[in-house]
Design a protein around this motif. Structure first.
Motif, PDB file in Angstrom:
ATOM      1  N   GLN A 185       0.879  -0.933   0.289  1.00 28.36           N
ATOM      2  CA  GLN A 185       0.017  -0.194   0.112  1.00 28.36           C
ATOM      3  C   GLN A 185       0.859   1.133  -0.009  1.00 28.36           C
ATOM      4  OE1 GLN A 185      -3.154   0.022  -0.694  1.00 28.36           O
ATOM      5  NE2 GLN A 185      -2.973   2.567  -0.939  1.00 28.36           N
ATOM      6  N   ALA A 186       2.200   0.911   0.522  1.00 30.00           N
ATOM      7  CA  ALA A 186       3.046   1.971   1.060  1.00 30.00           C
ATOM      8  C   ALA A 186       3.069   2.829  -0.671  1.00 30.00           C
ATOM      9  CB  ALA A 186       4.041   1.722   1.699  1.00 30.00           C
ATOM     10  N   ASP A 187       3.179   2.011  -1.762  1.00 31.02           N
ATOM     11  CA  ASP A 187       3.733   2.031  -3.209  1.00 31.02           C
ATOM     12  C   ASP A 187       3.068   2.910  -3.440  1.00 31.02           C
ATOM     13  OD1 ASP A 187       6.330   1.594  -2.888  1.00 31.02           O
ATOM     14  OD2 ASP A 187       6.071  -1.385  -3.324  1.00 31.02           O
ATOM     15  N   LYS A 188       1.583   3.169  -2.990  1.00 35.18           N
ATOM     16  CA  LYS A 188       0.283   3.310  -4.087  1.00 35.18           C
ATOM     17  C   LYS A 188      -0.038   4.860  -3.445  1.00 35.18           C
ATOM     18  CE  LYS A 188      -1.601  -1.406  -5.016  1.00 35.18           C
ATOM     19  NZ  LYS A 188      -1.835  -2.166  -4.690  1.00 35.18           N
ATOM     20  N   LEU A 189      -0.398   4.553  -2.062  1.00 35.76           N
ATOM     21  CA  LEU A 189      -1.060   5.706  -1.694  1.00 35.76           C
ATOM     22  C   LEU A 189      -0.775   6.245  -0.137  1.00 35.76           C
ATOM     23  CD1 LEU A 189      -2.985   8.334  -2.267  1.00 35.76           C
ATOM     24  CD2 LEU A 189      -4.846   6.812  -1.672  1.00 35.76           C
ATOM     25  N   LEU A 190       0.539   6.654   0.318  1.00 42.65           N
ATOM     26  CA  LEU A 190       0.756   7.161   1.471  1.00 42.65           C
ATOM     27  C   LEU A 190      -1.262   7.976   2.415  1.00 42.65           C
ATOM     28  CD1 LEU A 190       4.087   7.967   1.859  1.00 42.65           C
ATOM     29  CD2 LEU A 190       2.967   5.647   2.586  1.00 42.65           C
ATOM     30  N   HIS A 191      -1.838   8.764   1.553  1.00 44.48           N
ATOM     31  CA  HIS A 191      -2.306   9.557   1.695  1.00 44.48           C
ATOM     32  C   HIS A 191      -3.487  10.727   1.140  1.00 44.48           C
ATOM     33  CE1 HIS A 191      -4.791  12.647   5.417  1.00 44.48           C
ATOM     34  NE2 HIS A 191      -4.083  13.635   3.985  1.00 44.48           N
ATOM     35  N   SER A 192      -4.728  10.967   0.805  1.00 41.26           N
ATOM     36  CA  SER A 192      -4.953  12.126   0.187  1.00 41.26           C
ATOM     37  C   SER A 192      -6.039  12.294   1.199  1.00 41.26           C
ATOM     38  CB  SER A 192      -5.502  10.981  -0.180  1.00 41.26           C
ATOM     39  OG  SER A 192      -6.924  10.350  -0.137  1.00 41.26           O
ATOM     40  N   PRO A 205      -4.412   4.666   4.094  1.00 43.48           N
ATOM     41  CA  PRO A 205      -4.989   3.719   3.320  1.00 43.48           C
ATOM     42  C   PRO A 205      -3.860   2.892   4.131  1.00 43.48           C
ATOM     43  CG  PRO A 205      -4.459   5.875   2.546  1.00 43.48           C
ATOM     44  CD  PRO A 205      -4.827   6.698   3.871  1.00 43.48           C
ATOM     45  N   VAL A 206      -2.662   3.438   4.454  1.00 45.05           N
ATOM     46  CA  VAL A 206      -1.542   1.946   5.084  1.00 45.05           C
ATOM     47  C   VAL A 206      -2.596   1.195   6.050  1.00 45.05           C
ATOM     48  CG1 VAL A 206       0.754   2.024   5.437  1.00 45.05           C
ATOM     49  CG2 VAL A 206       0.264   3.373   3.397  1.00 45.05           C
ATOM     50  N   CYS A 207      -2.512   2.170   6.944  1.00 46.61           N
ATOM     51  CA  CYS A 207      -3.235   1.616   8.167  1.00 46.61           C
ATOM     52  C   CYS A 207      -4.530   0.679   8.267  1.00 46.61           C
ATOM     53  CB  CYS A 207      -3.366   2.335   9.665  1.00 46.61           C
ATOM     54  SG  CYS A 207      -2.392   3.376   9.624  1.00 46.61           S
ATOM     55  N   CYS A 208      -5.506   0.783   6.950  1.00 47.08           N
ATOM     56  CA  CYS A 208      -6.701   0.259   6.393  1.00 47.08           C
ATOM     57  C   CYS A 208      -6.689  -1.052   5.793  1.00 47.08           C
ATOM     58  CB  CYS A 208      -7.730   1.172   5.513  1.00 47.08           C
ATOM     59  SG  CYS A 208      -8.239   2.236   5.632  1.00 47.08           S
ATOM     60  N   ALA A 209      -4.701  -1.034   4.740  1.00 46.46           N
ATOM     61  CA  ALA A 209      -3.983  -2.109   4.954  1.00 46.46           C
ATOM     62  C   ALA A 209      -3.687  -3.145   5.934  1.00 46.46           C
ATOM     63  CB  ALA A 209      -3.141  -1.839   3.644  1.00 46.46           C
TER      64      ALA A 209
END
Length: 435
Positions: free
Chosen positions: A69-76, A308-312
């Protein structure tokens, strides 16, 4: 000087003293139920980061999900750009914890944040100000959390606290049972609630009653089933929101996904965090749709909530818990620990009570089994001896006279038995030294 001692010196010079040291240990890496400190010494972890790593330290499935997930999106920020992981996690939580016919969720960063938002939602749903909480409760260190928390030492010189908070005695059967059955005791405690709301707070002003089904910091005091069912009837009668704080007791710790599932009682709202994300900062509030939707747009949420990283990490953690059948494992661990503790109680006069639910097990130390006066000295000495021998233990209770077991649920039988052997050996020494 060891590396560990060096780190504590640096910590002392740089970190506020208000950030307490509960166990004098360090960590360089951890896996499963084993922590390795800065000097290479290994410890069996029976504290689990205060109940955060039910699925173990650094489980491969969770670590991999975080990396991907860190490769895709860290925060929005979910308020600005919605993403699937947030909704995926909410769907899974609703599946695990249905609150009636229709359930909704909001994600948070921490347990304290979950509690803050649950109270806000309850007040908006009822249009009432007052909240009833309990003695020996712990609900966090935020201002609302501290106001609800019972332990005085956690909130020294931090007031004034949030108004309209009212505190009842927790239904502590060990200390207040006085020879009655649990049912008789529960009926008496429920009568005390009726009396309380006729003398100290108008029942029609009460928005919520918040309770931990099994108290964490308070010492693993388990609320009697009859009391919890009576609490549900009381809240239904008076239009009060019943909130269960499952931050420490949730996610397989008690042998079920939720401690409240042992009671055949549904809350209106519930709060979660800790083992939800294997150490990543994530929590949630779950509730009945009509209650959750009483919150006006913009009154709950935040910049980082549902990262998102925490959700993953949370989704992978839950999947791992299902695959490893950690609810079943919790019951096995709880049985092994409580049986060994009861054996120790046969020869250790200082042990006043063994209690818990599933793998949430505690041992309370007393000076006298009749008066049940707390014995913090034995507890402290035991924790120190166990640490020297490679076992991390946590204390609990307002008097710090209770040992609580929060080991990772992936701990092996060999690791658990070795830790219990060390506890028994250390306790014999403490008693022989007549501390």
């Amino acid at each position: 000087m060891t590396k560990s001692n060096g780190l504590f010196e640096r910590r002392k010079n740089l970190v506020s003293n208000g950030v307490g040291v509960f166990v004098e240990s360090t960590v360089a890496e951890a896996k499963g139920a084993i922590i390795t400190d800065l000097d290479g010494k290994k410890y069996i972890d029976l504290g689990g980061g205060i109940g955060v790593v039910n699925a173990g330290h650094c489980p491969e499935k969770v670590v991999e999900a975080i990396k991907n997930q860190a490769d895709k999106l860290l925060h929005s920020c979910f308020h600005i750009s919605s993403y699937e992981l947030y909704v995926d996690l909410c769907e899974k939580l609703v599946e695990l914890f249905p609150h009636g016919n229709k359930t909704k969720v909001m994600l948070t960063n921490t347990g304290a944040e979950s509690v803050e938002n649950a109270i806000k939602i309850a007040r908006q749903a009822t249009k009432r100000p007052a909240v009833i909480c309990f003695s020996d409760a712990f609900h966090g260190r935020s201002m609302m959390g501290m106001s609800l928390t019972s332990k005085v030492n956690y909130k020294l010189n931090c007031g004034p606290f949030v108004p309209e908070i009212y505190r009842l005695d927790f239904p502590n059967f060990y200390h207040k049972g006085y020879g009655r059955s649990e049912e008789e005791f529960s009926m008496h405690e429920l009568e005390s609630l009726e009396y309380f709301t006729s003398r100290y707070v108008d029942v029609n002003s009460v928005a919520a009653i918040i309770i931990e089904p099994v108290q964490g910091e308070g010492g693993f005091n388990v609320a009697p089933k009859a009391y919890m069912q009576g609490l549900r009837r009381f809240c239904d009668k008076h239009g009060i929101m019943l909130i269960f704080d499952e931050v420490q007791s949730g996610f397989c710790r008690t042998g079920k996904w939720a401690a409240y599932q042992h009671y055949d009682v549904l809350p209106d709202l519930s709060t979660w965090a800790k083992s939800m994300g294997s150490g990543m900062p994530i929590g949630c509030v779950i509730g009945k749709e009509e209650v959750m939707d009483a919150a006006q747009a913009g009154t709950i949420g935040g910049t980082y909530l549902g990262n998102p990283v925490c959700c993953a990490a949370a989704l992978a953690t839950i999947e791992l818990m299902e695959e490893e059948k950690l609810n079943d494992r919790a019951m096995v661990i709880g049985s092994r620990v409580s049986n060994r503790f009861k054996e120790m109680a046969n020869w250790a006069e200082a042990i006043g009570d063994i209690r818990g639910l599933g793998a949430m097990t505690a041992m309370e130390f007393v000076h006298d089994k009749q008066t049940k006066a707390p014995n913090a000295e034995v507890c402290d000495a035991l924790v120190r001896k166990c640490l020297d021998r490679g076992v991390i233990l946590l204390k609990a209770g307002s008097s710090k006279n209770i040992i609580r077991i929060l080991s990772p649920l992936v701990i092996t039988d060999e690791e658990l038995d070795r830790a219990l052997d060390i506890i028994e050996t250390s306790l014999r020494e403490v008693i022989e030294e007549k501390i």
